[in-house]
Each structure stands twice: as structure tokens, then as C-alpha cells.
Design an enzyme around this catalytic site. Structure first.
Site, PDB file in Angstrom:
ATOM      1  N   GLY A 101       0.806  -1.217   0.000  1.00 53.90           N
ATOM      2  CA  GLY A 101       0.000   0.000   0.000  1.00 53.90           C
ATOM      3  C   GLY A 101       0.843   1.272   0.000  1.00 53.90           C
ATOM      4  N   GLU A 125       1.685   1.788  -3.539  1.00 54.64           N
ATOM      5  CA  GLU A 125       0.426   2.146  -4.213  1.00 54.64           C
ATOM      6  C   GLU A 125       0.022   3.592  -3.902  1.00 54.64           C
ATOM      7  OE1 GLU A 125      -1.298  -1.565  -2.599  1.00 54.64           O
ATOM      8  OE2 GLU A 125      -2.120  -1.819  -4.602  1.00 54.64           O
TER       9      GLU A 125
HETATM   10  N1  CO8 Z   1       1.721  -4.045   8.869  1.00 55.50           N
HETATM   11  C1  CO8 Z   1       1.817  -4.096  10.210  1.00 55.50           C
HETATM   12  N2  CO8 Z   1       2.986  -3.972  10.883  1.00 55.50           N
HETATM   13  C2  CO8 Z   1       4.090  -3.802  10.160  1.00 55.50           C
HETATM   14  C3  CO8 Z   1       4.094  -3.740   8.759  1.00 55.50           C
HETATM   15  C4  CO8 Z   1       2.819  -3.859   8.099  1.00 55.50           C
HETATM   16  N3  CO8 Z   1       2.684  -3.775   6.768  1.00 55.50           N
HETATM   17  N4  CO8 Z   1       5.350  -3.587   8.319  1.00 55.50           N
HETATM   18  C5  CO8 Z   1       6.135  -3.536   9.406  1.00 55.50           C
HETATM   19  N5  CO8 Z   1       5.388  -3.669  10.531  1.00 55.50           N
HETATM   20  C6  CO8 Z   1       5.829  -3.677  11.926  1.00 55.50           C
HETATM   21  C7  CO8 Z   1       6.523  -4.984  12.285  1.00 55.50           C
HETATM   22  O1  CO8 Z   1       5.582  -5.973  12.609  1.00 55.50           O
HETATM   23  C8  CO8 Z   1       7.367  -4.543  13.458  1.00 55.50           C
HETATM   24  O2  CO8 Z   1       6.529  -4.452  14.596  1.00 55.50           O
HETATM   25  P1  CO8 Z   1       7.068  -5.019  16.037  1.00 55.50           P
HETATM   26  O3  CO8 Z   1       8.266  -4.151  16.347  1.00 55.50           O
HETATM   27  O4  CO8 Z   1       5.902  -4.765  16.938  1.00 55.50           O
HETATM   28  O5  CO8 Z   1       7.425  -6.440  15.822  1.00 55.50           O
HETATM   29  C9  CO8 Z   1       7.771  -3.122  13.104  1.00 55.50           C
HETATM   30  O6  CO8 Z   1       6.849  -2.688  12.100  1.00 55.50           O
HETATM   31  C10 CO8 Z   1       9.166  -3.025  12.522  1.00 55.50           C
HETATM   32  O7  CO8 Z   1       9.245  -3.939  11.439  1.00 55.50           O
HETATM   33  P2  CO8 Z   1      10.401  -5.046  11.296  1.00 55.50           P
HETATM   34  O8  CO8 Z   1      10.908  -5.441  12.642  1.00 55.50           O
HETATM   35  O9  CO8 Z   1       9.868  -6.134  10.411  1.00 55.50           O
HETATM   36  O10 CO8 Z   1      11.526  -4.193  10.558  1.00 55.50           O
HETATM   37  P3  CO8 Z   1      12.651  -4.730   9.570  1.00 55.50           P
HETATM   38  O11 CO8 Z   1      13.569  -3.576   9.340  1.00 55.50           O
HETATM   39  O12 CO8 Z   1      13.234  -6.006  10.056  1.00 55.50           O
HETATM   40  O13 CO8 Z   1      11.868  -5.071   8.208  1.00 55.50           O
HETATM   41  C11 CO8 Z   1      10.320  -4.637   6.414  1.00 55.50           C
HETATM   42  C12 CO8 Z   1      11.257  -4.028   7.490  1.00 55.50           C
HETATM   43  C13 CO8 Z   1      11.132  -5.364   5.345  1.00 55.50           C
HETATM   44  C14 CO8 Z   1       9.575  -3.467   5.793  1.00 55.50           C
HETATM   45  C15 CO8 Z   1       9.341  -5.628   7.092  1.00 55.50           C
HETATM   46  O14 CO8 Z   1       8.743  -4.974   8.223  1.00 55.50           O
HETATM   47  C16 CO8 Z   1       8.218  -6.079   6.191  1.00 55.50           C
HETATM   48  O15 CO8 Z   1       8.433  -6.926   5.340  1.00 55.50           O
HETATM   49  N6  CO8 Z   1       7.002  -5.527   6.390  1.00 55.50           N
HETATM   50  C17 CO8 Z   1       5.846  -5.921   5.647  1.00 55.50           C
HETATM   51  C18 CO8 Z   1       5.851  -5.355   4.240  1.00 55.50           C
HETATM   52  C19 CO8 Z   1       4.663  -5.839   3.459  1.00 55.50           C
HETATM   53  O16 CO8 Z   1       4.492  -7.014   3.230  1.00 55.50           O
HETATM   54  N7  CO8 Z   1       3.809  -4.896   3.003  1.00 55.50           N
HETATM   55  C20 CO8 Z   1       2.625  -5.204   2.241  1.00 55.50           C
HETATM   56  C21 CO8 Z   1       1.447  -5.303   3.161  1.00 55.50           C
HETATM   57  S1  CO8 Z   1      -0.014  -5.835   2.320  1.00 55.50           S
HETATM   58  C22 CO8 Z   1      -0.578  -4.483   1.506  1.00 55.50           C
HETATM   59  O17 CO8 Z   1      -0.014  -3.415   1.578  1.00 55.50           O
HETATM   60  C23 CO8 Z   1      -1.797  -4.671   0.685  1.00 55.50           C
HETATM   61  C24 CO8 Z   1      -2.473  -3.367   0.247  1.00 55.50           C
HETATM   62  C25 CO8 Z   1      -3.919  -3.650  -0.121  1.00 55.50           C
HETATM   63  C26 CO8 Z   1      -4.660  -4.029   1.126  1.00 55.50           C
HETATM   64  C27 CO8 Z   1      -6.054  -4.440   0.881  1.00 55.50           C
HETATM   65  C28 CO8 Z   1      -6.683  -4.813   2.216  1.00 55.50           C
HETATM   66  C29 CO8 Z   1      -7.731  -5.824   2.171  1.00 55.50           C
END
Ligand code: CO8
Length: 264
Positions: free
Chosen positions: A111, A114
Site C-alpha cells: 500500500g 500504491e
Molecule cells: N503491517 C503491520 N505492521 C508492520 C508492517 C505492516 N505492513 N510492516 C512492518 N510492521 C511492523 C513490524 O511488525 C514490526 O513491529 P514489532 O516491532 O511490533 O514487531 C515493526 O513494524 C518493525 O518492522 P520489522 O521489525 O519487520 O523491521 P525490519 O527492518 O526487520 O523489516 C520490512 C522491514 C522489510 C519493511 C518488514 O517490516 C516487512 O516486510 N514488512 C511488511 C511489508 C509488506 O508485506 N507490506 C505489504 C502489506 S499488504 C498491503 O499493503 C496490501 C495493500 C492492499 C490491502 C487491501 C486490504 C484488504
């Protein structure tokens, strides 16, 4: 409306929305999207706003996607509603009268990419990372990614990024045409503000006409697009800004565009 998940401010005609959930890498949850919608109401109702900038709080992320905690709880109907609301909010960026610049710092995933793709153009910090990793979650982009990315970079390149979920660096995003400019990390907002100031000094009516002609024209055949441009051009000539711009040129002085303030 008071804001908890975003910050909103406007100075010298440049409004800035900052996604502000740094602990969750500014992930888009339902509450944030509601506030985002309210901030866009502010932009639409305030004639002082000439340009809108979107950016992320903290030094790690623009927006790391929709909030996966919320997606995980959704059934198909809830997902449809959530995706539609998010997509509609993001699509509002393309309909605003003012240009929107995405200042992408750090992760812009799912997102987040996007959201940036719906802006008029993107400047990125060297640390920016783009991608549509939804495929890794067993879903597909739901906030317009399957539609805007192919239109911007071509279907074959978009397919590869969407099917693999691969994350790309700022320089690759520049090569692909996703990003207009890559800046050193500490210089992103200065570069964005410099361009925003240039735009903010232009005529409001002409900016709106140009944005509408480009955005609507991209979705119709060339002949219809040219007809649309012709009408929009004629309307610009009816605005005081056109008198000021052409008059200033002939009088060899800088133009000062005040534009109608009640033109929305
Ligand atoms: N949602 C919720 N929490 C998140 C997200 C997310 N998208 N991304 C990161 N966080 C949180 C982590 O869970 C973590 O929380 P906590 O400290 O409580 O464990 C905190 O942010 C820090 O993240 P990381 O520890 O993972 O940090 P890193 O530096 O190790 O990694 C990354 C960074 C690579 C960005 C990793 O966090 C990651 O891969 N995040 C997810 C990215 C992703 O997959 N995004 C796509 C999401 S789906 C989407 O966007 C669909 C859009 C359309 C939706 C339609 C809805 C029906």
C-alpha cells in the site's frame, strides 16, 4: 478532526501529510486511512493549499504497506470493504485540484508503493525501497497496484515485480520510471520543497486544468484526450491568471498568479 496517526500542516501554500505510526513503519490501518481522508478534506477546502506533499515519519519508512495485523483478521467481505475504502481514499489524490508529490523515505511497500503511485510524481531518498510484496502474503495488491504500476512502467515489468514481490532500490525505481529523482537521504525534503515552491507559484486554474487533462487523458483514446485538452485550454483563458501571465510577459515583469479562490 484531530489526528493521531498522521500529521497535517500547511505553510506557504505547501500542505504536508506525514504518515505517523513509525513503530509500525507507518503501516496503513483503518484509523489512519480515516484520518487521511479527513486531511484530504482539509486540502480540498483550503484555497491556500497549492501543492500537497506526502511523506513518512521516522527514518525507516514512507509506508510499509497496509497493516498486516488488520488484514489477517479480515474475511472476504471485510477485505473487499477495506480494500475499496483504501483504494478510494488513495484515488482521491488523483482527483485533487492541486498536484501531489510523494517524498519517499525508506520502505514504500504494498500500500505504500500504491499510495506513492497515485501521486503526481515521486522523489525518493537513496534509502527508499519500493515493492509490491503482497504475493508473499498470499494476496495481491489491493490499493490500485495492479492497475497503476503497469500503466506507469509497462505490463511486462509490472508483472515481474508483482509476481515475484521483489523489493527494488531507489536507483532501479528511477531507471524504471517509477521515481523522478533520487536524493541523498538528508536532502529529500529540501528537494521536494524546492520543486513544490516552483509549482505553488503557478496559476491554480492552470495547474488544475493540466492535472485533469493528463489524468483523464491517460484513460481515454488520443483523440478524446486532445478534445479534452482543447476545452481545458479554453477554460484557462477565461481565468484572471491567463490575463496576468500573458500580460506580465508582454510587460516584461514576473507574473503574480492570484487565481480565483472560490473556483472549486
Ligand atoms: N503491517 C503491520 N505492521 C508492520 C508492517 C505492516 N505492513 N510492516 C512492518 N510492521 C511492523 C513490524 O511488525 C514490526 O513491529 P514489532 O516491532 O511490533 O514487531 C515493526 O513494524 C518493525 O518492522 P520489522 O521489525 O519487520 O523491521 P525490519 O527492518 O526487520 O523489516 C520490512 C522491514 C522489510 C519493511 C518488514 O517490516 C516487512 O516486510 N514488512 C511488511 C511489508 C509488506 O508485506 N507490506 C505489504 C502489506 S499488504 C498491503 O499493503 C496490501 C495493500 C492492499 C490491502 C487491501 C486490504 C484488504
Amino acid at each position: 478532526m484531530s489526528f493521531d496517526h498522521i500529521m497535517y500542516g500547511c505553510e506557504d501554500g505547501i500542505a504536508v501529510i506525514t504518515f505517523n505510526r513509525p513503530k509500525a513503519l507507518n503501516a496503513l490501518n483503518a484509523a489512519l486511512l480515516k484520518e487521511f481522508d479527513a486531511a484530504l478534506d482539509n486540502v480540498e477546502s483550503d484555497p491556500a493549499v497549492r501543492v500537497l506533499v506526502l511523506t513518512g515519519a521516522g527514518d525507516k519508512a514512507f509506508v510499509a504497506g497496509a497493516d498486516i495485523n488488520e488484514i489477517n483478521q479480515l474475511g472476504p467481505l471485510g477485505a473487499k470493504r477495506f480494500a475499496r475504502r483504501g483504494a478510494e481514499g488513495i484515488t482521491r489524490l488523483t482527483r485533487l485540484a492541486v498536484p501531489v508529490i510523494a517524498a519517499v523515505n525508506g520502505f514504500a511497500l504494498g500500500g505504500g508503493t500504491e499510495m506513492a503511485l497515485a501521486c503526481d510524481f515521486i522523489y525518493a531518498a537513496q534509502s527508499a525501497r519500493f515493492g509490491l510484496p503482497e504475493i508473499n502474503l498470499g494476496i495481491i495488491p489491493g490499493f490500485g497496484g495492479t492497475q497503476r504500476l503497469p500503466r506507469l512502467i509497462g505490463p511486462a515489468r509490472a508483472r515481474e515485480l508483482i509476481y515475484t514481490g521483489r523489493m527494488i532500490e531507489a536507483d532501479e525505481a528511477l531507471r524504471l520510471g517509477i521515481v523522478n529523482r533520487v536524493c541523498a537521504d538528508g536532502e529529500l525534503m529540501d528537494a521536494v520543497r524546492e520543486t513544490a515552491r516552483l509549482i505553488a507559484a503557478k496559476g491554480r486554474v492552470a495547474l488544475r486544468a493540466a492535472k485533469q487533462a493528463i489524468n483523464t487523458g491517460l484513460n481515454v483514446d488520443l483523440e478524446s484526450g486532445l478534445a479534452l485538452e482543447n476545452d481545458a485550454f479554453a477554460l484557462c483563458l477565461a481565468s484572471p491568471d491567463a490575463q496576468e501571465g500573458t500580460g506580465a510577459f508582454l510587460e516584461k515583469r514576473p507574473a503574480v498568479f492570484s487565481g480565483p479562490l472560490d473556483d472549486d
